[in-house]
Design an enzyme around this catalytic site. Structure first.
Site, PDB file in Angstrom:
ATOM      1  CG  ASP A 131      32.818  15.717   3.486  1.00 38.01           C
ATOM      2  OD1 ASP A 131      32.174  15.189   2.554  1.00 38.01           O
ATOM      3  OD2 ASP A 131      32.753  15.328   4.677  1.00 38.01           O
ATOM      4  NE  ARG A 172      29.154   0.563 -15.126  1.00 42.19           N
ATOM      5  CZ  ARG A 172      30.356   1.099 -15.069  1.00 42.19           C
ATOM      6  NH1 ARG A 172      30.852   1.702 -16.113  1.00 42.19           N
ATOM      7  NH2 ARG A 172      31.092   1.038 -13.989  1.00 42.19           N
ATOM      8  CG  HIS A 186      26.463  19.475   5.113  1.00 39.83           C
ATOM      9  ND1 HIS A 186      25.566  19.273   4.103  1.00 39.83           N
ATOM     10  CD2 HIS A 186      27.197  18.334   5.181  1.00 39.83           C
ATOM     11  CE1 HIS A 186      25.749  18.062   3.583  1.00 39.83           C
ATOM     12  NE2 HIS A 186      26.739  17.479   4.221  1.00 39.83           N
ATOM     13  CG  ASP A 215      23.327  20.733   2.167  1.00 39.08           C
ATOM     14  OD1 ASP A 215      23.147  20.059   3.198  1.00 39.08           O
ATOM     15  OD2 ASP A 215      24.294  21.498   2.031  1.00 39.08           O
ATOM     16  CG  HIS A 216      22.285  14.968   4.457  1.00 43.89           C
ATOM     17  ND1 HIS A 216      23.598  15.181   4.108  1.00 43.89           N
ATOM     18  CD2 HIS A 216      22.307  14.577   5.749  1.00 43.89           C
ATOM     19  CE1 HIS A 216      24.371  14.910   5.151  1.00 43.89           C
ATOM     20  NE2 HIS A 216      23.614  14.547   6.162  1.00 43.89           N
ATOM     21  CE  LYS A 222      29.052  16.691   0.499  1.00 48.42           C
ATOM     22  NZ  LYS A 222      29.408  15.768   1.565  1.00 48.42           N
ATOM     23  CE  LYS A 263      34.345  13.079   7.876  1.00 50.98           C
ATOM     24  NZ  LYS A 263      32.898  13.016   8.123  1.00 50.98           N
ATOM     25  CE  LYS A 265      21.764  16.488   9.407  1.00 47.64           C
ATOM     26  NZ  LYS A 265      21.856  15.141   9.928  1.00 47.64           N
TER      27      LYS A 265
HETATM   28  C1  BG6 Z   1      28.149  14.129   4.549  1.00 52.61           C
HETATM   29  C2  BG6 Z   1      29.653  14.133   4.570  1.00 52.61           C
HETATM   30  O1  BG6 Z   1      27.668  15.023   3.589  1.00 52.61           O
HETATM   31  O2  BG6 Z   1      27.664  14.492   5.832  1.00 52.61           O
HETATM   32  C3  BG6 Z   1      30.183  13.202   5.639  1.00 52.61           C
HETATM   33  O3  BG6 Z   1      30.140  13.725   3.312  1.00 52.61           O
HETATM   34  C4  BG6 Z   1      29.562  13.526   6.980  1.00 52.61           C
HETATM   35  O4  BG6 Z   1      31.600  13.269   5.720  1.00 52.61           O
HETATM   36  C5  BG6 Z   1      28.047  13.616   6.863  1.00 52.61           C
HETATM   37  O5  BG6 Z   1      29.922  12.508   7.901  1.00 52.61           O
HETATM   38  C6  BG6 Z   1      27.424  14.106   8.158  1.00 52.61           C
HETATM   39  O6  BG6 Z   1      26.036  13.991   8.084  1.00 52.61           O
HETATM   40  P1  BG6 Z   1      25.146  13.754   9.383  1.00 52.61           P
HETATM   41  O7  BG6 Z   1      23.762  13.745   8.858  1.00 52.61           O
HETATM   42  O8  BG6 Z   1      25.589  12.468   9.988  1.00 52.61           O
HETATM   43  O9  BG6 Z   1      25.432  14.912  10.290  1.00 52.61           O
END
Ligand code: BG6
Length: 478
Positions: A230, A46, A235, A172-173, A143, A326, A177
């Site tokens: 989360d 925007r 993950h 989903d990152h 996500k 965390k 990896k």
């Molecule tokens: C994200 C979460 O999807 O993944 C975060 O929202 C988390 O809370 C993160 O810290 C962890 O990713 P990575 O790649 O650092 O293990």
């Protein structure tokens, strides 16, 4: 290998994810020659910026988050030259005709929705109204994909109004990896492990994703999610699927995703006493979760441990212990397959428990280690000790210090290639919510208060008990 030329539009192009991950990642792919100079990236948001102001913003982002490569000012200038910007708002007409005019024919069109899910529908509508998206366009969504089954279904329905499932890339990152992909290589590229990969030989499996960071500036989002939504729903469940799935017939999107879905569907409901929720307290100069989240009465979990079970022939009776949190002792993600005790020992006087453990380290220090039992060297007779057969990938491959593509850059290149193997299919996401929803509803109905744990610890003691009472122990977080 270079990918086909593309026009990638990033909605939310001025946002955090774009500046920290997406564009620095694309820059690295550009430098590596994978994104060729005939491709373009169009930031869309925007903010009333012009292309030069946007390039400047992204230059700063890349310099801050792009690692050492960002020092290569010549490449950086060439990359920024591939950037454009359009100011658009999903709720007004202005800007859309300009975006439509910018899109080229004959190149891959991809749209990255790095925006709140409530905008997916309005953006998709505009893309169609202005014929910006075509039948082959790809859209990428991030996500959180919903916050429960109902909202995930609604999002899937909205997207399905405009796009076919083959056009939708749910990121989903974790699947991007390097070591997560290695899980499949280890399982299905070696004869050694697969015959033992079942309830005859495996005692239990542990999946740990430990982080040292707290919620920091993300308290607003996180307090409504918690570790379950989360991290676990996406993950950790993806990791569980890759560990537990049947061998797909081919390494191909449909086959892999079918097998993952079966695992999720076979997950059993989890009884209350198999879940431990925790929240970090203040300590050692660190603020508490509640302070960071800005919610003094928060019951949200920043840690969770679950004992899950998969009801099928391969896994019946094998606990899968999942934990993530965390502000823990170390950043340490690992999957450990703990094999059963020997049926019989032939070594008199050896009463120790010798177990083979295959540990797959996801991060940091990616690698594999297999605990094996050998004879203790020396003249003391047949004394046995357990030692690791340890392989750190970067050392084994002589790639120390080399640049490994980050999860995002790899996944975005897969979008351009049209390869959905490492993305979540709609039914997978829904099945994952269908498993997590009742667990969350259960503790919400009980007003469950998470157990406090010290920052820098391994989580609440109850999590240790989850295994101790079954004669097992968690692997060390180190
Ligand atoms: C994200 C979460 O999807 O993944 C975060 O929202 C988390 O809370 C993160 O810290 C962890 O990713 P990575 O790649 O650092 O293990």
């Amino acid at each position: 290998i270079p990918v086909e030329p593309f026009d990638l539009v990033i909605f939310g192009g001025t946002g955090d994810l774009a500046r920290r991950k997406i564009l620095p990642g694309l820059f690295r792919r550009f430098r590596a020659g994978q994104m060729t100079p005939d491709s373009r990236i169009i930031g869309a948001a925007r903010a009333p910026l012009d292309a030069d102001a946007y390039r400047e913003m992204i230059r700063q982002g890349i310099e801050e988050f792009g690692g050492p490569e960002s020092k290569d000012s010549e490449s950086l200038a060439a990359f920024l030259d591939r950037l454009d910007y359009v100011s658009v708002d999903a709720t007004v007409e202005e800007g859309w005709p300009r975006l439509a005019a910018l899109m080229r024919d004959g190149v891959v069109r991809a749209f990255y929705f790095s925006v709140a899910p409530s905008l997916f529908g309005p953006l998709a509508e505009k893309l169609h109204e202005h014929a910006i998206a075509d039948v082959d366009s790809r859209i990428v969504v991030e996500k959180p994909f919903g916050r429960d089954l109902e909202s995930a279904r609604a999002l899937n329905r909205t997207l399905a109004e405009y796009f076919r499932e083959e056009q939708i890339y749910r990121i989903d990152h974790y699947l991007g990896k390097e070591t997560v992909q290695n899980l499949m290589a280890v399982r299905f590229g070696n004869l050694l492990f697969e015959p033992l990969w079942n309830n005859h030989y495996v005692d239990h499996i542990q999946i740990t994703v430990a982080e040292t960071v707290g919620v920091e500036g993300r308290g607003g989002y996180y307090d409504k999610s918690g570790a379950m939504r989360d991290m676990v729903q996406n993950h950790l469940m993806q990791l569980l699927c890759l560990i537990a799935m049947e061998p797909p017939s081919r390494f191909e999107a449909g086959a892999v995703r079918d097998e993952k879905l079966k695992v999720i569907r076979a997950l059993q409901p989890v009884p209350v006493h198999h879940i431990v929720r925790g929240q970090y307290d203040a300590g050692d100069g660190h603020p508490s979760y509640r302070e960071e989240a800005g919610n003094p009465r928060s019951f949200t979990e920043s840690f969770i441990a679950i004992r899950a079970e998969i009801a099928n022939w391969r896994w019946a009776g094998v606990p899968f212990y999942l934990r993530t949190g965390k502000k823990l002792k170390a950043r340490h993600s690992e999957i450990a397959v703990v094999f059963k005790d020997l049926p019989h020992t032939i070594f008199e006087g050896d009463h120790a428990r010798h177990r083979n453990i295959l540990s797959i380290r996801l991060q940091p220090n990616e690698g594999i280690d297999l605990t094996v039992t050998i004879k203790e060297p020396g003249p003391g007779g047949m004394r046995l000790i357990d030692v690791p057969l340890d392989m750190t990938f970067s050392e084994a491959l002589g790639q120390e210090g080399q640049d490994v593509p980050d999860a995002y850059e790899r996944l975005i290149m897969d979008v351009i290639r049209g390869n959905q193997t490492l993305f979540m299919r709609g039914d997978e996401v829904e099945a994952a919510w269908a498993w997590t929803d009742p667990l969350i509803a259960g503790w919400e109905a009980r007003n469950d208060v998470p157990k406090l744990y010290d920052p820098g610890s391994t989580g609440p003691d109850d999590a240790l008990m989850l295994l101790h009472r079954e004669g097992r122990r968690w692997r060390e977080i180190k």
